[in-house]
Design a protein around this motif. Structure first.
Motif, short mmCIF file in Angstrom:
data_model
loop_
_atom_site.label_atom_id
_atom_site.label_comp_id
_atom_site.label_asym_id
_atom_site.label_seq_id
_atom_site.Cartn_x
_atom_site.Cartn_y
_atom_site.Cartn_z
N ALA A 66 1.04 -1.17 0.32
CA ALA A 66 -0.08 -0.10 -0.25
C ALA A 66 0.87 0.96 -0.22
CB ALA A 66 -0.74 0.21 1.01
N VAL A 67 0.25 2.26 -0.93
CA VAL A 67 1.20 3.48 -0.82
C VAL A 67 0.07 4.56 -0.50
CG1 VAL A 67 2.84 5.29 -2.55
CG2 VAL A 67 2.65 2.42 -2.69
N VAL A 68 1.08 5.13 0.63
CA VAL A 68 -0.11 6.22 0.96
C VAL A 68 0.91 7.80 1.11
CG1 VAL A 68 -1.98 7.54 2.18
CG2 VAL A 68 -1.58 4.80 1.80
N ALA A 83 5.92 -4.25 -9.02
CA ALA A 83 5.12 -5.57 -9.50
C ALA A 83 6.74 -6.11 -9.80
CB ALA A 83 4.71 -4.72 -10.97
N ARG A 84 7.95 -5.76 -9.97
CA ARG A 84 8.89 -6.13 -10.68
C ARG A 84 8.78 -7.22 -9.73
NH1 ARG A 84 13.27 -4.11 -13.76
NH2 ARG A 84 15.15 -5.40 -13.12
N VAL A 85 8.46 -6.92 -8.32
CA VAL A 85 9.21 -7.74 -7.23
C VAL A 85 7.96 -8.94 -7.36
CG1 VAL A 85 11.16 -6.69 -6.47
CG2 VAL A 85 8.55 -6.49 -5.42
N GLY A 86 7.13 -8.91 -7.85
CA GLY A 86 6.37 -9.91 -8.56
C GLY A 86 5.51 -9.08 -7.21
N ALA A 87 5.16 -8.08 -6.43
CA ALA A 87 3.88 -7.38 -5.34
C ALA A 87 3.07 -7.23 -5.88
CB ALA A 87 4.59 -6.73 -4.14
N VAL A 88 1.91 -6.82 -5.93
CA VAL A 88 0.55 -5.93 -5.87
C VAL A 88 0.72 -5.11 -5.51
CG1 VAL A 88 -1.74 -5.71 -6.68
CG2 VAL A 88 -0.86 -8.32 -6.50
N PRO A 89 1.11 -3.41 -5.89
CA PRO A 89 0.54 -2.71 -6.15
C PRO A 89 -0.85 -2.03 -5.51
CG PRO A 89 1.66 -2.37 -7.64
CD PRO A 89 1.33 -3.27 -7.08
N ALA A 90 -1.19 -1.17 -4.12
CA ALA A 90 -2.56 -0.60 -3.61
C ALA A 90 -2.44 1.31 -3.44
CB ALA A 90 -3.01 -1.03 -3.10
N LEU A 91 -2.45 1.67 -4.47
CA LEU A 91 -2.36 3.08 -4.96
C LEU A 91 -3.47 4.16 -4.42
CD1 LEU A 91 -0.36 3.17 -8.33
CD2 LEU A 91 0.49 2.72 -5.83
N LEU A 113 2.85 -1.29 4.30
CA LEU A 113 2.16 0.40 3.62
C LEU A 113 3.85 1.46 3.50
CD1 LEU A 113 0.52 3.08 3.94
CD2 LEU A 113 1.03 2.26 6.12
N VAL A 114 3.84 1.75 2.36
CA VAL A 114 4.91 2.84 2.44
C VAL A 114 3.78 3.76 2.30
CG1 VAL A 114 6.35 3.74 0.21
CG2 VAL A 114 5.70 1.63 0.25
N THR A 115 4.87 5.55 3.60
CA THR A 115 4.11 6.20 3.40
C THR A 115 5.15 7.70 4.61
OG1 THR A 115 1.77 7.31 4.74
CG2 THR A 115 3.09 5.57 6.13
N THR A 116 4.21 8.35 4.39
CA THR A 116 5.41 10.16 4.90
C THR A 116 4.91 10.07 6.66
OG1 THR A 116 3.18 11.67 4.35
CG2 THR A 116 5.65 11.01 2.95
N GLU A 127 -6.82 9.82 16.29
CA GLU A 127 -7.18 8.53 16.64
C GLU A 127 -6.94 7.36 15.86
OE1 GLU A 127 -10.35 9.39 18.97
OE2 GLU A 127 -8.87 11.32 20.51
N THR A 128 -6.24 7.53 14.95
CA THR A 128 -6.45 6.14 14.08
C THR A 128 -4.59 6.00 13.53
OG1 THR A 128 -8.37 7.07 13.22
CG2 THR A 128 -6.73 5.60 12.06
N ASP A 129 -4.32 4.31 13.97
CA ASP A 129 -3.81 4.27 14.16
C ASP A 129 -2.52 3.49 13.40
OD1 ASP A 129 -0.59 3.13 14.16
OD2 ASP A 129 -1.26 1.71 15.60
N LEU A 130 -2.37 4.19 11.76
CA LEU A 130 -2.22 3.21 10.19
C LEU A 130 -1.18 1.83 9.94
CD1 LEU A 130 -3.01 6.18 7.19
CD2 LEU A 130 -4.80 4.43 8.79
N MET A 131 -0.46 2.56 10.99
CA MET A 131 1.00 1.25 11.06
C MET A 131 -0.12 -0.50 11.62
SD MET A 131 4.09 3.75 12.90
CE MET A 131 4.87 2.56 12.56
N GLY A 132 -0.47 0.45 12.59
CA GLY A 132 -1.73 -1.47 12.60
C GLY A 132 -2.08 -2.28 11.79
N PHE A 133 -2.27 -1.57 10.57
CA PHE A 133 -3.09 -2.25 9.71
C PHE A 133 -2.48 -2.75 8.09
CE2 PHE A 133 -6.49 0.18 12.02
CZ PHE A 133 -7.25 -0.85 11.93
N ALA A 134 -0.53 -2.79 9.09
CA ALA A 134 -0.03 -3.05 7.70
C ALA A 134 1.18 -4.93 8.18
CB ALA A 134 0.74 -1.94 7.19
N ARG A 135 1.57 -5.19 7.96
CA ARG A 135 2.97 -6.23 8.65
C ARG A 135 3.86 -4.87 8.98
NH1 ARG A 135 2.35 -10.97 4.82
NH2 ARG A 135 0.73 -9.90 3.85
N ARG A 136 4.41 -4.11 8.05
CA ARG A 136 5.72 -3.66 8.47
C ARG A 136 5.00 -1.72 7.39
NH1 ARG A 136 6.79 -8.45 6.96
NH2 ARG A 136 7.17 -7.61 4.78
#
Length: 528
Positions: A66-68, A83-91, A113-116, A127-136
């Motif tokens: 996931a990219v945000v 996609a190059r490493v065989g993953a499925v990007p979700a933008l 999760l790739v984010t900033t 009051e939302t922890d986005l990191m809790g919904f991705a493995r890393r």
């Protein structure tokens, strides 16, 4: 030869000898120190490098990434790397609320999760922890507690490109979400690359990029249009590609690299309209304009067609994330010049894409075709329809009727085979067209930057008018209503007061809440 693989797209462009120069309105978030000018070889190296650090972060074939982040073209580059490493990007757009992002991440269950910092901190403040919904989680702009640091992952050698079946999931984009929570639309290589991108990569008269073109784009790069646009435009190898990340402040780069073709979000065309109306505008060399995503209103089209010294063409495309383009129509100065027409409108969407798209209009209750000239739901049949909705497959299944896709739009097929857009089904007002009313009001009142008509059972339709200063000439308003259906008193707001999606579309349900009109509509909302 056409584009065949997202993961190796830029390597394939290098092998083809493409010499296009890419100019950016600001540095990429994944390469902040590089500057704003790239050749194709540098972009290929950047994608390979990103594939290396995604792999070092533990991403493996079949994983979702996931990219945000802030809007920029590196959404597309990260999609290529994943996609190059065989993953499925979700933008995912950073314009989504933290609550919505949390729900979408829960449906995605991403390995990474790739984010900033800005995204994570804004979510935390709500009051939302986005990191809790991705493995890393990986942050692009320095260390963050609990997240991987990009600087520690750079320099890892990427693995060999992973091949996948053309019908396997490739990319996830979300819909605009104007009427509620966005859907997560899943496309494959066959639909997105072999279908949509390859079709546009065919060299066609007038509408295709030429070797001498400076092609400019101002899109929401997390949305479904960005990848086919990137693949097809670069495959045609124009002289220069200009990428605008932020509509505000774009004038310097437009003047430094005057475009000959321009594709932008409708909301950006609206924001740039005052610039287009200036004698010294930067659009003097434009031969081709392209609009997608949302309806364009006549005053804006007229302003840009009049801004260029060339004989320009405007391509208005109607489509959806799930299907790609459905219809297209060419607009010229002459076709939008009828200021004295009773109801000027661009709601004529043109005809289906020849050989690739079939449309029919049906009764919303029986789903039986209706005669030409009678309104109904528009259904589409296409080979590039998406695979489904992540986490909501039953919702996707409900929109497929005997192999036809329910667009959720209400329209009319004319006797000449063209299609007129009336409204989204959820926004419909019996016997009227909100889109047409909005066209007419914007055309008659130049001070109105945008008009939104909201219908509620038992009440007069409410016009919400956007003006620069939040004020309205009441005498002009009364004159504009001279032959229109009865409307409630207008509500006047500024641009920034209107709730919007990442593509600039109006979030109509949130707008209803803002102006205290409730969520009761004439439409069912069943097919949104």
């Amino acid at each position: 030869m056409k584009p065949t693989d997202l993961g190796t797209l830029f390597d394939d462009l290098v092998d083809r000898g493409v010499s296009t120069v890419v100019e950016l309105s600001r540095p990429l978030d994944i390469a902040p120190d590089h500057g704003t000018t790239y050749d194709v070889g540098e972009l290929a190296a950047l994608v390979r490098g990103a594939a290396g650090w995604l792999h070092a972060a533990g991403v493996r074939p079949g994983d979702r990434v996931a990219v945000v982040k802030e809007n920029h073209w590196d959404y597309v580059l990260l999609a290529c790397a994943a996609a190059r490493v065989g993953a499925v990007p979700a933008l995912l757009s950073d314009h989504l609320t933290p609550e919505t992002l949390q729900l979408l991440l829960k449906r995605l269950d991403p390995a990474l999760l790739v984010t900033t910092h800005a995204v994570l901190d804004h979510a935390r403040d709500n009051e939302t922890d986005l990191m809790g919904f991705a493995r890393r989680t990986l942050t692009l702009d320095g260390p963050h507690p609990g997240a991987l640091d990009l600087d520690r992952l750079r320099g890892h050698e990427p693995p060999r490109p992973v091949s996948r079946d053309p019908d396997d999931p490739l990319v996830v984009n979300h819909t605009s979400g104007t009427t509620g929570t966005p859907k997560l639309v899943m496309h494959s290589t066959r639909t997105l690359i072999h279908g949509l991108a390859a079709t546009e990569a065919a060299r066609l008269p007038v509408v295709s990029s030429k070797p001498t073109d400076t092609v400019c784009s101002a899109l929401a790069y997390c949305h479904g249009r960005a990848i086919p646009w990137t693949a097809s435009v670069l495959w045609l190898a124009p002289r220069k590609v200009v990428v605008i990340a932020d509509a505000d402040g774009a004038e310097p780069v437009l003047r430094a690299h005057p475009p000959t073709t321009l594709e932008a979000l409708p909301s950006i065309f609206v924001r740039w309209q005052p610039l287009a109306e200036r004698a010294d505008n930067p659009f003097r060399d434009v031969r081709l304009y392209v609009s997608t995503f949302d309806a364009m209103h006549p005053p804006t089209v007229r302003a840009f067609l009049g801004a260029t010294a060339r004989r320009p063409l405007w391509v208005q495309v109607w489509g959806q994330t799930e299907t790609g383009p459905l219809t297209f129509r060419f607009l010229t100065r002459r076709s939008v010049a009828e200021r004295d027409a009773r109801h000027p409108s661009t709601r004529n969407l043109g005809r289906p894409v020849p050989g690739r798209m079939r449309l029919r209009v049906v009764d919303p209750r029986t789903f039986r075709p209706v005669p030409a000239g009678q309104p109904g739901l528009v259904l589409a049949r296409t080979k590039v329809r998406c695979l489904g909705y992540v986490g909501e497959q039953e919702r996707w299944d409900a929109k497929v009727v005997g192999g036809w896709w329910n667009t959720g739009d209400v329209g009319v097929r004319t006797r000449t085979g063209a299609y007129l857009l009336l409204d989204r089904e959820v926004d419909v007002i019996p016997g009227q067209s909100c889109v047409e009313l909005e066209d007419v009001i914007e055309d008659r009142l130049p001070s109105v930057v945008e008009c939104v008509i909201l219908g509620t059972p038992g009440e007069l339709p409410v016009p919400v008018l956007v003006t620069d200063g939040g004020a309205l000439d009441r005498r002009g308003w009364a004159h504009a209503l001279r032959d229109l259906p009865a409307l409630a008193d207008p509500i006047v707001l500024t641009w920034d007061e209107i709730p919007r999606t990442g593509t600039g579309k109006v979030r109509r349900m949130e707008l209803r809440t803002l102006i205290r009109r409730g969520h009761d509509t004439f439409g069912s909302g069943r097919w949104t």
